[in-house]
Enzyme design. Structure first.
Site, mmCIF file in Angstrom:
data_model
loop_
_atom_site.group_PDB
_atom_site.id
_atom_site.type_symbol
_atom_site.label_atom_id
_atom_site.label_comp_id
_atom_site.label_asym_id
_atom_site.label_seq_id
_atom_site.Cartn_x
_atom_site.Cartn_y
_atom_site.Cartn_z
ATOM 1 N N ARG A 125 0.996 -1.673 0.148
ATOM 2 C CA ARG A 125 0.021 0.045 -0.115
ATOM 3 C C ARG A 125 0.777 1.682 0.216
ATOM 4 O O ARG A 125 0.661 2.251 -0.713
ATOM 5 C CB ARG A 125 -0.821 0.140 0.924
ATOM 6 C CG ARG A 125 -2.239 -1.416 1.448
ATOM 7 C CD ARG A 125 -3.588 -1.051 1.523
ATOM 8 N NE ARG A 125 -4.019 -0.129 1.524
ATOM 9 C CZ ARG A 125 -4.436 1.448 1.997
ATOM 10 N NH1 ARG A 125 -3.372 1.544 3.226
ATOM 11 N NH2 ARG A 125 -5.013 1.894 1.362
ATOM 12 N N CYS A 170 15.267 -5.890 -3.654
ATOM 13 C CA CYS A 170 15.820 -4.951 -4.636
ATOM 14 C C CYS A 170 15.631 -4.193 -5.545
ATOM 15 O O CYS A 170 15.990 -3.931 -6.565
ATOM 16 C CB CYS A 170 16.721 -6.077 -5.766
ATOM 17 S SG CYS A 170 18.446 -5.285 -6.410
HETATM 18 N N1 LLP Z 1 -16.975 -3.393 -3.488
HETATM 19 C C1 LLP Z 1 -17.180 -3.162 -4.839
HETATM 20 C C2 LLP Z 1 -17.148 -3.416 -6.077
HETATM 21 C C3 LLP Z 1 -15.374 -3.052 -4.639
HETATM 22 O O1 LLP Z 1 -14.942 -2.694 -5.735
HETATM 23 C C4 LLP Z 1 -14.702 -2.765 -3.824
HETATM 24 C C5 LLP Z 1 -12.874 -2.360 -3.592
HETATM 25 C C6 LLP Z 1 -15.509 -2.884 -2.475
HETATM 26 C C7 LLP Z 1 -17.148 -3.182 -2.566
HETATM 27 C C8 LLP Z 1 -14.844 -2.678 -1.041
HETATM 28 O O2 LLP Z 1 -14.674 -0.801 -0.528
HETATM 29 P P1 LLP Z 1 -13.334 -0.406 1.219
HETATM 30 O O3 LLP Z 1 -14.776 -0.725 1.712
HETATM 31 O O4 LLP Z 1 -12.314 -2.187 1.028
HETATM 32 O O5 LLP Z 1 -13.099 0.381 0.118
HETATM 33 N N2 LLP Z 1 -6.217 -1.602 -2.720
HETATM 34 C C9 LLP Z 1 -6.756 -0.898 -2.752
HETATM 35 C C10 LLP Z 1 -8.572 -1.042 -2.703
HETATM 36 C C11 LLP Z 1 -8.703 -1.496 -3.084
HETATM 37 C C12 LLP Z 1 -10.684 -1.478 -3.094
HETATM 38 C C13 LLP Z 1 -11.199 -2.596 -4.836
HETATM 39 N N3 LLP Z 1 -12.373 -2.559 -4.696
HETATM 40 C C14 LLP Z 1 -6.204 -0.466 -0.838
HETATM 41 O O6 LLP Z 1 -5.586 -1.034 -0.734
HETATM 42 O O7 LLP Z 1 -6.765 0.993 -0.751
#
Ligand code: LLP
Length: 411
Positions: A299, A329
């Site tokens: 992240r 690396c």
């Molecule tokens: N619903 C859908 C359709 C989504 O695409 C996502 C997240 C969620 C719910 C849940 O979202 P949350 O409540 O967790 O924000 N890797 C990124 C976050 C990517 C989110 C992808 N979709 C990070 O580390 O911030």
């Protein structure tokens, strides 16, 4: 020993037993977080945030349903006890593996593009479907996680909904659900506007609609002093809209929330061992070198995301601004970085080789996004149950298995 010293002793013990880098999840925090969503008619956990089986099972036991986005997530959700009726498959496209599983299990699909309707009709036959709406605007903690607006690949463009309604009807699909998720890390600036936009969609599908999902994306306050997401206010606005729409339609609509991060972020820490310390002699440029890297938690590198880093327990040692960097690396392998890689040192003591550091609030999108870059292992995962006892929930995954398969293929 007070409770924080007890927790530090437990962390030291599990790190000794299972090695580092090591993810540790506290299931009582997951259960507590789920209760915060009790006002919604249903809570659908976004499995992508953390797909560890013990975490999934705890959420299911607490009454959550789940949202899955790949064949692998469907298999994990099933293994954790979710029935097909408790899952929704969300996607903008369906690959072959997903088509096979979604078809076999007759999963409900949340379609993010018009072309998916053909897939749904083919693999599941006539039945119900949900449409994910792109309302034309989005929000997120980073551009990379903003999922609404003209340049997002997600959802059905709001102006296309009338045409999509006709297409669904022609394919024998009843649109029983509408869904919106404009991004991850929402501050809530667009809640009213999102509700308004969904109101027009609700009117379009008034004859068949049963459910509205307000998605996930609620932000988590990672940095000290950062404001917490106003979940109460968010729920209030959406529940009022649900009631208004129900009155207009003359029958009850249900409202679903689909959080990932807010259920699991603060349930997880990443333990990592200090392997050395070095300095360029410049202000804020002393590095603690640790055995976790962006292969363990990406992240900060990917989004310039802040994660607090601390020793296992507050021990009163003097601190100075320090950078914390991993073993990969690649110069970007630094946990203390902001947007565009700007150095963002944190106050930490001088440390000896073998001491442990803890990276906080990594329960969401931590282990889930880990990789085997530089041929390193995926970290093991430990869970702490309600009785306070810790147990291994996933062993480290060593890429040597892959190595053996590759060796066999060498001419
Ligand atoms: N619903 C859908 C359709 C989504 O695409 C996502 C997240 C969620 C719910 C849940 O979202 P949350 O409540 O967790 O924000 N890797 C990124 C976050 C990517 C989110 C992808 N979709 C990070 O580390 O911030």
């Amino acid at each position: 020993m007070d409770s924080s010293q007890q927790r530090a002793a437990l962390h030291a013990e599990v790190a000794r037993l299972h090695g580092t880098p090591l993810y540790v999840y506290d299931l009582s925090v997951v259960r507590r977080n789920l209760k915060r969503f009790a006002r919604f008619d249903s809570v659908r956990y976004a499995v992508k945030a953390n797909s560890n089986l013990a975490v999934l099972r705890a959420l299911r036991e607490g009454g959550a349903r789940c949202e899955v986005v790949s064949a692998g997530e469907i298999e994990r959700a099933r293994a954790a006890g979710f029935t097909p009726g408790e899952m929704v498959y969300t996607a903008d496209l369906m690959d072959r593996r997903a088509r096979a599983l979604v078809g076999d299990l007759k999963l409900h699909v949340n379609a993010g593009s018009a072309s998916m309707l053909e897939d749904v009709a083919t693999v599941c036959g006539p039945g119900q479907v949900t449409l994910r709406v792109n309302p034309g605007f989005g929000e997120g903690h980073d551009r990379k996680v903003t999922t609404g607006g003209a340049h997002s690949k997600h959802g059905i463009w709001h102006e296309e909904l009338p045409a999509v309604r006709d297409r669904a009807e022609a394919l024998g699909l009843r649109v029983t659900g509408l869904h919106v998720h404009i991004g991850s890390g929402l501050e809530g600036r667009f809640v009213e506007r999102t509700v308004e936009s969904m109101g027009s969609a609700v009117a379009l599908f008034s004859e068949t609609l049963e459910r509205v999902s307000c998605g996930g994306g609620m932000s988590f306050p990672y940095a000290p002093g950062e404001e917490a997401f106003d979940l109460e206010g968010f729920a209030e606005t959406w529940l009022a809209a649900r009631d208004r729409w129900s009155r207009e339609l003359g029958r009850p609509l249900t409202l679903e929330a689909e959080p990932g991060r807010l259920l699991v972020a603060d349930a997880g820490v990443l333990l990592t061992e200090v392997c050395g310390m070095k300095s360029t002699g410049r202000e804020g440029a002393t590095f603690l070198l640790v055995d976790a890297g962006f292969h363990s938690m990406i992240r900060p590198l990917l989004y310039g995301a802040f994660h607090r880093i601390s020793t296992l327990a507050e021990d009163g040692r003097p601190t100075t601004p320090k950078m914390v960097a991993g073993p990969l690396c690649e110069s970007s392998d630094v946990f203390t970085q902001g947007k565009e890689g700007a150095p963002a040192p944190q106050a930490l003591p001088d440390m000896e080789r073998g001491e442990l550091l803890m990276i906080h609030d990594v329960g969401a999108y931590g282990a889930a996004m880990a990789s085997c870059y530089n041929s390193r292992s995926l970290p093991a995962e430990v869970v702490i149950g309600d009785d306070g006892a810790a147990s291994l929930a996933r062993p480290a995954i060593n890429p040597n298995h892959q190595l053996e398969l590759e060796k066999e293929l060498l001419p």
